[in-house]
Every structure is written in C-alpha cells, then in structure tokens.
Design a protein around this motif. Sequence first.
Motif, PDB file in Angstrom:
ATOM      1  N   SER A  76     -15.360   8.766   0.973  1.00  0.00           N
ATOM      2  CA  SER A  76     -15.549   9.207   2.353  1.00  0.00           C
ATOM      3  C   SER A  76     -14.641   8.406   3.278  1.00  0.00           C
ATOM      4  CB  SER A  76     -17.007   9.000   2.774  1.00  0.00           C
ATOM      5  OG  SER A  76     -17.333   7.625   2.764  1.00  0.00           O
ATOM      6  N   SER A  77     -14.515   8.852   4.510  1.00  0.00           N
ATOM      7  CA  SER A  77     -13.720   8.114   5.499  1.00  0.00           C
ATOM      8  C   SER A  77     -14.287   6.719   5.719  1.00  0.00           C
ATOM      9  CB  SER A  77     -13.681   8.877   6.824  1.00  0.00           C
ATOM     10  OG  SER A  77     -13.032  10.121   6.678  1.00  0.00           O
ATOM     11  N   ASN A  78     -15.628   6.612   5.772  1.00  0.00           N
ATOM     12  CA  ASN A  78     -16.252   5.311   5.999  1.00  0.00           C
ATOM     13  C   ASN A  78     -15.912   4.327   4.890  1.00  0.00           C
ATOM     14  OD1 ASN A  78     -17.418   6.428   8.255  1.00  0.00           O
ATOM     15  ND2 ASN A  78     -19.371   6.858   7.258  1.00  0.00           N
ATOM     16  N   ALA A  79     -15.943   4.805   3.634  1.00  0.00           N
ATOM     17  CA  ALA A  79     -15.607   3.944   2.505  1.00  0.00           C
ATOM     18  C   ALA A  79     -14.138   3.530   2.553  1.00  0.00           C
ATOM     19  CB  ALA A  79     -15.912   4.655   1.192  1.00  0.00           C
ATOM     20  N   LYS A  80     -13.279   4.410   3.021  1.00  0.00           N
ATOM     21  CA  LYS A  80     -11.853   4.087   3.112  1.00  0.00           C
ATOM     22  C   LYS A  80     -11.582   3.055   4.200  1.00  0.00           C
ATOM     23  CE  LYS A  80     -10.120   8.366   1.059  1.00  0.00           C
ATOM     24  NZ  LYS A  80      -9.295   9.576   1.227  1.00  0.00           N
ATOM     25  N   TYR A  81     -12.370   3.084   5.289  1.00  0.00           N
ATOM     26  CA  TYR A  81     -12.228   2.038   6.306  1.00  0.00           C
ATOM     27  C   TYR A  81     -12.517   0.671   5.686  1.00  0.00           C
ATOM     28  CZ  TYR A  81     -12.625   5.975   9.609  1.00  0.00           C
ATOM     29  OH  TYR A  81     -12.456   7.153  10.287  1.00  0.00           O
ATOM     30  N   ALA A  82     -13.575   0.608   4.868  1.00  0.00           N
ATOM     31  CA  ALA A  82     -13.936  -0.651   4.217  1.00  0.00           C
ATOM     32  C   ALA A  82     -12.863  -1.080   3.223  1.00  0.00           C
ATOM     33  CB  ALA A  82     -15.285  -0.506   3.511  1.00  0.00           C
ATOM     34  N   ALA A  83     -12.305  -0.122   2.478  1.00  0.00           N
ATOM     35  CA  ALA A  83     -11.262  -0.440   1.500  1.00  0.00           C
ATOM     36  C   ALA A  83     -10.017  -0.998   2.184  1.00  0.00           C
ATOM     37  CB  ALA A  83     -10.912   0.803   0.691  1.00  0.00           C
ATOM     38  N   GLU A  84      -9.648  -0.424   3.315  1.00  0.00           N
ATOM     39  CA  GLU A  84      -8.475  -0.903   4.048  1.00  0.00           C
ATOM     40  C   GLU A  84      -8.716  -2.314   4.565  1.00  0.00           C
ATOM     41  OE1 GLU A  84      -4.736  -1.132   5.628  1.00  0.00           O
ATOM     42  OE2 GLU A  84      -5.547   0.395   4.264  1.00  0.00           O
ATOM     43  N   TYR A  85      -9.915  -2.578   5.079  1.00  0.00           N
ATOM     44  CA  TYR A  85     -10.266  -3.916   5.559  1.00  0.00           C
ATOM     45  C   TYR A  85     -10.192  -4.913   4.404  1.00  0.00           C
ATOM     46  CZ  TYR A  85     -12.874  -7.513   8.155  1.00  0.00           C
ATOM     47  OH  TYR A  85     -13.259  -8.671   8.794  1.00  0.00           O
ATOM     48  N   ALA A  86     -10.729  -4.509   3.245  1.00  0.00           N
ATOM     49  CA  ALA A  86     -10.725  -5.379   2.071  1.00  0.00           C
ATOM     50  C   ALA A  86      -9.300  -5.708   1.638  1.00  0.00           C
ATOM     51  CB  ALA A  86     -11.485  -4.717   0.927  1.00  0.00           C
ATOM     52  N   CYS A  87      -8.415  -4.730   1.699  1.00  0.00           N
ATOM     53  CA  CYS A  87      -7.026  -4.959   1.313  1.00  0.00           C
ATOM     54  C   CYS A  87      -6.329  -5.930   2.266  1.00  0.00           C
ATOM     55  CB  CYS A  87      -6.265  -3.632   1.260  1.00  0.00           C
ATOM     56  SG  CYS A  87      -6.692  -2.599  -0.161  1.00  0.00           S
ATOM     57  N   GLU A  88      -6.618  -5.823   3.547  1.00  0.00           N
ATOM     58  CA  GLU A  88      -6.029  -6.749   4.512  1.00  0.00           C
ATOM     59  C   GLU A  88      -6.502  -8.176   4.232  1.00  0.00           C
ATOM     60  OE1 GLU A  88      -6.485  -5.617   8.574  1.00  0.00           O
ATOM     61  OE2 GLU A  88      -5.869  -3.550   8.234  1.00  0.00           O
ATOM     62  N   LEU A  89      -7.799  -8.327   3.925  1.00  0.00           N
ATOM     63  CA  LEU A  89      -8.326  -9.648   3.603  1.00  0.00           C
ATOM     64  C   LEU A  89      -7.713 -10.160   2.302  1.00  0.00           C
ATOM     65  CD1 LEU A  89     -10.247 -12.013   4.041  1.00  0.00           C
ATOM     66  CD2 LEU A  89     -12.040 -10.684   2.908  1.00  0.00           C
ATOM     67  N   ALA A  90      -7.607  -9.285   1.302  1.00  0.00           N
ATOM     68  CA  ALA A  90      -7.045  -9.683   0.013  1.00  0.00           C
ATOM     69  C   ALA A  90      -5.604 -10.154   0.164  1.00  0.00           C
ATOM     70  CB  ALA A  90      -7.126  -8.514  -0.972  1.00  0.00           C
ATOM     71  N   GLU A  91      -4.835  -9.484   1.009  1.00  0.00           N
ATOM     72  CA  GLU A  91      -3.451  -9.903   1.247  1.00  0.00           C
ATOM     73  C   GLU A  91      -3.397 -11.292   1.881  1.00  0.00           C
ATOM     74  OE1 GLU A  91      -0.518  -6.105   1.857  1.00  0.00           O
ATOM     75  OE2 GLU A  91      -1.750  -6.694   3.564  1.00  0.00           O
ATOM     76  N   SER A  92      -4.309 -11.542   2.822  1.00  0.00           N
ATOM     77  CA  SER A  92      -4.283 -12.821   3.535  1.00  0.00           C
ATOM     78  C   SER A  92      -4.751 -13.987   2.667  1.00  0.00           C
ATOM     79  CB  SER A  92      -5.161 -12.732   4.797  1.00  0.00           C
ATOM     80  OG  SER A  92      -6.539 -12.669   4.455  1.00  0.00           O
ATOM     81  N   LYS A 116     -15.787   2.985  11.240  1.00  0.00           N
ATOM     82  CA  LYS A 116     -14.617   3.268  12.074  1.00  0.00           C
ATOM     83  C   LYS A 116     -13.485   2.354  11.605  1.00  0.00           C
ATOM     84  CE  LYS A 116     -16.040  -0.105  15.569  1.00  0.00           C
ATOM     85  NZ  LYS A 116     -16.393  -0.329  16.994  1.00  0.00           N
ATOM     86  N   PRO A 117     -12.233   2.670  11.925  1.00  0.00           N
ATOM     87  CA  PRO A 117     -11.141   1.764  11.551  1.00  0.00           C
ATOM     88  C   PRO A 117     -11.377   0.380  12.143  1.00  0.00           C
ATOM     89  CG  PRO A 117     -10.282   3.882  12.285  1.00  0.00           C
ATOM     90  CD  PRO A 117     -11.749   3.889  12.595  1.00  0.00           C
ATOM     91  N   THR A 118     -11.331  -0.649  11.298  1.00  0.00           N
ATOM     92  CA  THR A 118     -11.645  -2.013  11.725  1.00  0.00           C
ATOM     93  C   THR A 118     -10.580  -2.960  11.205  1.00  0.00           C
ATOM     94  OG1 THR A 118     -14.023  -1.510  11.621  1.00  0.00           O
ATOM     95  CG2 THR A 118     -13.393  -3.832  11.702  1.00  0.00           C
ATOM     96  N   GLN A 119      -9.848  -3.583  12.105  1.00  0.00           N
ATOM     97  CA  GLN A 119      -8.805  -4.515  11.706  1.00  0.00           C
ATOM     98  C   GLN A 119      -9.404  -5.867  11.340  1.00  0.00           C
ATOM     99  OE1 GLN A 119      -5.953  -4.612  14.931  1.00  0.00           O
ATOM    100  NE2 GLN A 119      -4.707  -3.044  13.956  1.00  0.00           N
TER     101      GLN A 119
END
Length: 279
Positions: free
Chosen positions: A12-28, A140-143
């Motif tokens: 779902s879109s909600n799950a993808k928002y979480a996945a994107e947040y997780a990827c940003e954290l993983a990169e950092s 929602k999209p969360t940076q």
Amino acid sequence: MKMTIIVPTDFSSNAKYAAEYACELAESKDYGIHLLHSYTTSSVLDEGAEEPNDPTLKADESIQELKDELLQRHPGLSITFECSRSLIIDKLTELSSNNNYGMIIMGASGESQHKPIYYGSTTLAVAAKSEIPVLVIPNKPTQLDNTHVALLTNFKPEELDTLKAYMKWIANVDELTLIHVFKDSNKKQNVDDTLNSWAFNIREMVGIGQVNSISEQVHSDDESLDTVPEVVNNLIDQVNPSIILVTPSRKTFFERLFKSSVSKAIALELNKPAFFEKV
C-alpha cells in the motif's frame, strides 16, 4: 555484522512511505533492509493464476518490484526480501527474537485500514510484542528528521533506556522536549520542580543537546472523557517534534491516544514518527 531493519509491507502507499523512511535511515547508518510480506488473499493470486498453489504469486512479483524501485532511489543499499505464509504479527515476533535484526519500521496502518492507529491494530500489536524497537511512520510522505525529539515522561528510569536505544539505533538528540501531563490533584509547582530536576539529569547524558520541558494540568476527574490523551495530543501539536519516543510502560497509554475520543467523538491521528522501545 551489519544491523538490518525489518520493513513489513502490504504494497500500500502507507507501507511504501515507511519503506522510503527506512531506506533513508539505512543510508545514514549503513544498515541493511529486509522487506517482509505475509500473504493475503489479494496478494496470492496473479491475474493469470486460477488457484493459490499456482507458482506465479502476485506478492512475489510485487515485492521484487518494490525492491527494484527502492534500489533505483537508494542504489547503495543492501536489500533482501521474503514472503511468508505466517500471520504478520507472528512472523514479526519471531524475527524480532533473531539477533540479525535491530529494528522494525512500519506504517501506521495498511491497505485494510486507511485511518489512524486504533487499539488492536496490527501496528500496536507488533509494538506490544516485539523484542526490538518499532518505529511507526505516519500515513504520509515523511522525511528522515531527527532534529527535535519529544519524550512522554513520568520520571521513570526506563525513559533513560529508551533515549539510549534511540541514540544507539537512530541518532544523537540535538533537541529534546519532555512532555508531562498531570491531574489537578497535584500541585503544579511540585510537578514543575520534579520535571526540571529530571531535565537536569537528562542533560548530563552523552549525546543529548538542548533539553526543554513542558507540563499541562488536566482539570477533569472523569477518565471516560479521555482528557489526558487529548491534552498530550495537543501538547505534541504545540511542541511539533520530529519524532516521539514511547517507553514500554507508556505503550498502553499511547494506545489511548489513537482511540476515538468519547468526549468529542474525534480520532487523534499519528502525525509524527513514533519510536516504541522494545518490551
């Protein structure tokens, strides 16, 4: 061994928002990502499949597509994935006891529940059972933003453990705001003195920058009105932190923040990421 974040998804879109947040954290932090899907009726059959035993499963293709999509935006990440026939809560509980994983990052609600977190939801059930921290991302999209952290405080030593866990897995705290709500049977001056002393102790922790504190008195004795959660929600809106930390003993209270309010028939939404410390 590199720490890996478990990211449950129902695509779902909600799950993808979480996945994107997780990827940003993983990169950092140089973490890995493990995408996890538990089969559902809607995710098992592909358009050309006629029965669940068909080797072509819609979910298997979807999770590969999700991995490819995330790697296009985050090419340096190590991303694995799996689809499980177990219930999502059972599977996450099992994986959380495995030393290969350090944290779960998931959306506030999924495809089957397009509304704020409510008591009994999958997300809160996972947070209640997980042996590793759970970071819940709004729908929602969360940076990724760790500049301002809020902690619901009741002056308990375990709150220091939650802060330490947050700093270990995510980031040091540039600015911390302690939020405390009390009943009108307490004297505000005594509460503020205790809160200031607690803030002083936390300032001594390595990795903590500026420490603020805020308290609010509740003027109703009728607990059925859910006045304490409403006051906390208002304070969170006022403080406007980047993320909210929740200690194990506060999980039950936190659930009340996302029930329907009896007094005003409103639903309080999760607008900020919430970091649930492990049980």
